[in-house]
Enzyme design. Structure first.
Site, PDB file in Angstrom:
ATOM      1  CD  GLU A  91      -4.754  -5.224  -4.373  1.00  0.00           C
ATOM      2  OE1 GLU A  91      -4.175  -4.669  -3.420  1.00  0.00           O
ATOM      3  OE2 GLU A  91      -4.392  -5.116  -5.550  1.00  0.00           O
ATOM      4  CB  CYS A 336      -5.185  -0.720  -2.322  1.00  0.00           C
ATOM      5  SG  CYS A 336      -6.120  -1.955  -1.456  1.00  0.00           S
TER       6      CYS A 336
END
Ligand code: SAH
Length: 346
Positions: A91, A336
């Site tokens: 990500e 995240c």
């Protein structure tokens, strides 16, 4: 075996190109394209025979692929889920500030540091990212948001100093004038405290900002939430920070995630101030306070607003510059680790 050419230096590209029997000006053209983050198919001034020769000999440009894009309706923060060529997911988050766009990049697929409050480490480490997979997140994000990215924080999935060589190559590549041209002063690298890595980094002559995820200044207490403390005590970590500052002149910032009933008491704020001042005499100190983001798989709870304020005020009163980090992208859960977990699970 495929060889990724995305982050090769000009000299490396030149030797690939001449080995394949093509003239040096092709190396120059290829290098220019690579610095723009282009795919081989987009390099439209290169002849097909040249591109075929690259491909046939296993030279690839391996950019991550965007699988999902979430855009916050609140503040425009963009969260990207990428897949890599072997099916791993990672990500990035792009945050929009007045001074420009900042990207938070991942440097590993998973993490083996084992911090108890963090989503990235739940399934351990799958593998290190290559320098291309790290820089590829920036090229793809720039295309996706349609704007230049001018700042980088290495605070995504993974521990940068646990993937040392690839991270250093990544940093040197983003700094290239003919490439992304992102100045070292616009880059922050965050670590949970790998003292050997900090000592190595000190010698690299990279004027980036080092950021330490501290979260507790008491070695025994820190061991219970951050296993890396079993290897290096807080005293060893802060001593390495002091030496880093002495050698580089670069100030270090400290991240402190506030967890209810774990590290958010007034006496812990006092110990923090005392410890930082003791070890980092003469260094300008800044503490970033981060209210914990809830991770559903983890039992920790964020500190109350009242405790966050009280903690900050106590630090400030004791002469430690502390600010509370604003939460970006609240509607897309921009912190995240979780998109990757969900994707990996499916
Ligand atoms: N491994 C590096 C960089 C990745 S984590 C490091 O530890 O610094 C980026 C930051 O987010 C770290 O300060 C980390 O401790 C923090 N963090 C992890 N999980 C969090 C959570 N659930 N809520 C708030 N911050 C968290």
């Amino acid at each position: 075996m495929a060889t990724d050419i995305l982050t090769m230096t000009y000299d490396e590209i030149l030797s690939v190109v001449t080995d394949l029997g093509f003239p040096a000006f092709r190396a120059k053209q290829l290098y220019q394209w690579l610095n723009k983050g282009a795919q081989l198919s987009e390099m439209n001034n290169l002849p097909k025979a040249f591109k075929d020769a690259l491909t046939e000999n296993g030279y690839v440009v391996d950019l991550p692929k965007i699988e999902k894009k979430l855009v916050s309706q609140v503040d425009g923060t963009v969260k990207l889920l990428f897949s890599l060529s072997d099916g791993q997911y990672i990500e990035s988050v792009v945050m929009k500030y007045e001074h420009g766009n900042t990207i938070c990049v991942s440097c590993q697929a998973g993490c083996r540091m084992g911090c108890k409050f963090c989503a990235s480490t739940l399934r351990g480490l799958s593998r290190n990212l290559t320098p291309s997979e790290i820089i590829g997140q920036i090229f793809m994000a720039q295309r996706s948001v349609g704007e230049r990215i001018s700042n980088i924080v290495m605070m995504g999935i993974g521990e940068p100093l646990d993937n040392y060589d690839n991270v250093i190559r990544f940093l040197r590549t983003v700094n290239r004038e003919e490439g992304l041209n992102i100045g070292y002063r616009h880059i922050s690298l965050s670590t949970c405290g790998l003292v050997d890595g900090i000592k190595k980094l000190e010698k690299e002559q990279l004027p980036i900002t080092l950021s330490i995820s501290l979260h507790n200044i008491d070695t025994e207490q820190r061991k219970t939430i951050m296993p890396i403390t079993n290897k290096w005590s807080v005293e060893e970590l802060l001593t390495a920070c002091a030496e880093y500052f002495k050698a580089t002149g670069r100030r270090i910032s400290f991240e402190y995630t506030l967890i209810a009933n774990e590290n958010d008491s007034i006496s812990q704020a006092e110990e923090l101030a005392k410890g930082l001042k003791k070890f980092l005499r003469g260094m300008p100190i800044h503490v970033n306070l981060i209210p914990l983001n809830d991770v559903s798989e983890r039992s920790f709870k964020k500190s109350s607003q009242k405790n966050v304020e009280a903690f900050k005020n106590r630090l400030n009163a004791l002469g430690i510059n502390a600010t509370v980090r604003r939460r970006l992208g609240p509607d897309i859960n921009a912190s995240c680790g979780q998109l990757r977990l969900n994707a990996q699970e499916q």
